[in-house]
Design a protein around this motif. Structure first.
Motif, PDB file in Angstrom:
ATOM      1  N   THR A 163       0.844  -1.192   0.000  1.00 24.62           N
ATOM      2  CA  THR A 163       0.000   0.000   0.000  1.00 24.62           C
ATOM      3  C   THR A 163       0.880   1.242   0.000  1.00 24.62           C
ATOM      4  O   THR A 163       2.038   1.204   0.423  1.00 24.62           O
ATOM      5  CB  THR A 163      -0.922   0.059   1.237  1.00 24.62           C
ATOM      6  N   ASP A 164       0.302   2.329  -0.487  1.00 23.38           N
ATOM      7  CA  ASP A 164       0.975   3.618  -0.458  1.00 23.38           C
ATOM      8  C   ASP A 164       0.987   4.101   0.987  1.00 23.38           C
ATOM      9  O   ASP A 164      -0.050   4.083   1.658  1.00 23.38           O
ATOM     10  CB  ASP A 164       0.223   4.597  -1.361  1.00 23.38           C
ATOM     11  N   LYS A 165       2.141   4.520   1.465  1.00 25.73           N
ATOM     12  CA  LYS A 165       2.243   4.875   2.884  1.00 25.73           C
ATOM     13  C   LYS A 165       1.503   6.161   3.241  1.00 25.73           C
ATOM     14  O   LYS A 165       1.202   6.393   4.401  1.00 25.73           O
ATOM     15  CB  LYS A 165       3.700   4.969   3.320  1.00 25.73           C
ATOM     16  N   TYR A 166       1.170   6.989   2.259  1.00 24.24           N
ATOM     17  CA  TYR A 166       0.462   8.236   2.550  1.00 24.24           C
ATOM     18  C   TYR A 166      -1.052   8.094   2.414  1.00 24.24           C
ATOM     19  O   TYR A 166      -1.805   8.509   3.294  1.00 24.24           O
ATOM     20  CB  TYR A 166       0.956   9.364   1.624  1.00 24.24           C
ATOM     21  N   SER A 167      -1.502   7.504   1.345  1.00 30.66           N
ATOM     22  CA  SER A 167      -2.952   7.401   1.113  1.00 30.66           C
ATOM     23  C   SER A 167      -3.515   6.042   1.511  1.00 30.66           C
ATOM     24  O   SER A 167      -4.730   5.874   1.541  1.00 30.66           O
ATOM     25  CB  SER A 167      -3.263   7.652  -0.366  1.00 30.66           C
ATOM     26  N   LEU A 168      -2.649   5.083   1.777  1.00 30.23           N
ATOM     27  CA  LEU A 168      -3.016   3.718   2.118  1.00 30.23           C
ATOM     28  C   LEU A 168      -3.814   3.013   1.013  1.00 30.23           C
ATOM     29  O   LEU A 168      -4.514   2.039   1.268  1.00 30.23           O
ATOM     30  CB  LEU A 168      -3.776   3.665   3.449  1.00 30.23           C
ATOM     31  N   LEU A 169      -3.703   3.522  -0.222  1.00 29.49           N
ATOM     32  CA  LEU A 169      -4.318   2.857  -1.368  1.00 29.49           C
ATOM     33  C   LEU A 169      -3.402   1.736  -1.823  1.00 29.49           C
ATOM     34  O   LEU A 169      -2.184   1.801  -1.666  1.00 29.49           O
ATOM     35  CB  LEU A 169      -4.511   3.848  -2.526  1.00 29.49           C
ATOM     36  N   PRO A 170      -3.960   0.692  -2.409  1.00 24.04           N
ATOM     37  CA  PRO A 170      -3.119  -0.394  -2.917  1.00 24.04           C
ATOM     38  C   PRO A 170      -2.161   0.111  -3.998  1.00 24.04           C
ATOM     39  O   PRO A 170      -2.537   0.910  -4.852  1.00 24.04           O
ATOM     40  CB  PRO A 170      -4.116  -1.388  -3.504  1.00 24.04           C
ATOM     41  N   VAL A 171      -0.927  -0.356  -3.959  1.00 23.32           N
ATOM     42  CA  VAL A 171       0.075   0.038  -4.941  1.00 23.32           C
ATOM     43  C   VAL A 171      -0.312  -0.463  -6.335  1.00 23.32           C
ATOM     44  O   VAL A 171       0.026   0.160  -7.341  1.00 23.32           O
ATOM     45  CB  VAL A 171       1.474  -0.472  -4.517  1.00 23.32           C
ATOM     46  N   SER A 172      -1.053  -1.555  -6.377  1.00 22.15           N
ATOM     47  CA  SER A 172      -1.486  -2.073  -7.681  1.00 22.15           C
ATOM     48  C   SER A 172      -2.320  -1.033  -8.426  1.00 22.15           C
ATOM     49  O   SER A 172      -2.227  -0.923  -9.649  1.00 22.15           O
ATOM     50  CB  SER A 172      -2.273  -3.359  -7.506  1.00 22.15           C
ATOM     51  N   ASP A 173      -3.128  -0.257  -7.708  1.00 19.09           N
ATOM     52  CA  ASP A 173      -3.909   0.805  -8.349  1.00 19.09           C
ATOM     53  C   ASP A 173      -3.003   1.842  -8.994  1.00 19.09           C
ATOM     54  O   ASP A 173      -3.289   2.345 -10.077  1.00 19.09           O
ATOM     55  CB  ASP A 173      -4.832   1.496  -7.349  1.00 19.09           C
ATOM     56  N   MET A 174      -1.901   2.176  -8.311  1.00 17.54           N
ATOM     57  CA  MET A 174      -0.962   3.144  -8.861  1.00 17.54           C
ATOM     58  C   MET A 174      -0.338   2.611 -10.153  1.00 17.54           C
ATOM     59  O   MET A 174      -0.264   3.319 -11.158  1.00 17.54           O
ATOM     60  CB  MET A 174       0.153   3.457  -7.857  1.00 17.54           C
ATOM     61  N   TYR A 175       0.089   1.348 -10.143  1.00 19.35           N
ATOM     62  CA  TYR A 175       0.674   0.766 -11.357  1.00 19.35           C
ATOM     63  C   TYR A 175      -0.346   0.735 -12.492  1.00 19.35           C
ATOM     64  O   TYR A 175      -0.015   1.050 -13.633  1.00 19.35           O
ATOM     65  CB  TYR A 175       1.186  -0.651 -11.091  1.00 19.35           C
ATOM     66  N   ILE A 176      -1.575   0.374 -12.177  1.00 22.58           N
ATOM     67  CA  ILE A 176      -2.621   0.318 -13.201  1.00 22.58           C
ATOM     68  C   ILE A 176      -2.887   1.707 -13.767  1.00 22.58           C
ATOM     69  O   ILE A 176      -2.989   1.887 -14.989  1.00 22.58           O
ATOM     70  CB  ILE A 176      -3.896  -0.334 -12.635  1.00 22.58           C
TER      71      ILE A 176
END
Length: 173
Positions: free
Chosen positions: A114-127
């Protein structure tokens, strides 16, 4: 020239194709090249943290970025061979990229990254970063296909004209 004939004039079509090529090249340089290649390079650079499996994914992402960008660059030229090569490089490059994106996103989700700031899954960022590379590839293959069709069509016209002329000459004698 009336409006109907101007609408389909070759200069208007060539201006449209030129504008599409500029947009396609900009999108390709940003999404297909920069985002995909940099994501892959990050995985390769941090192989000690991610492991060899993700390092190989990074290598394949870089290869797919090169293929997609080369395909986009090759469709800029109005040559039959470069248009064919553009399609041959772009489509498999996109398939490889999307396959590696799926592998990377699946691994990130299973590992719970997860992203340490927004706690969103990192997979979403890659996508979000890599998935838009579909647009320039679709544009490049469409432009190449249109150019191939127009090349084929322009080759047929002189042949058809010569055949009609020969037929006319044969019937006149």
């Amino acid at each position: 020239m009336d409006r109907k004939n101007m609408k389909n004039s070759p200069t208007q079509r060539s201006h449209l194709i030129t504008a599409l090529k500029v947009v396609m090249l900009a999108l390709s340089l940003w999404f297909s090249c920069a985002m995909t290649a940099l994501s892959g390079a990050g995985l390769i650079y941090n192989r000690s943290n991610y492991g060899e499996g993700l390092a190989k994914t990074g290598i394949f992402l870089v290869i797919s970025a090169i293929m997609m960008t080369a395909g986009a660059f090759l469709c800029l030229f109005r040559k039959k061979m470069t248009d064919i090569l553009s399609i041959i490089l772009s489509v498999p490059g996109l398939v490889l990229c999307l396959t590696m994106l799926y592998h990377l996103a699946t691994h990130a989700d299973k590992a719970g990254w997860t992203d340490k700031y927004s706690l969103l899954p990192v997979s979403d960022m890659y996508i979000r970063r890599i998935l838009p590379c579909i647009a320039p590839v679709v544009m490049a293959t469409t432009i190449a296909a249109v150019q191939l069709y127009s090349y084929k069509h322009s080759e047929q016209k002189p042949v058809e004209k010569a055949a009609k002329q020969k037929q006319f000459n044969d019937t006149a004698h």
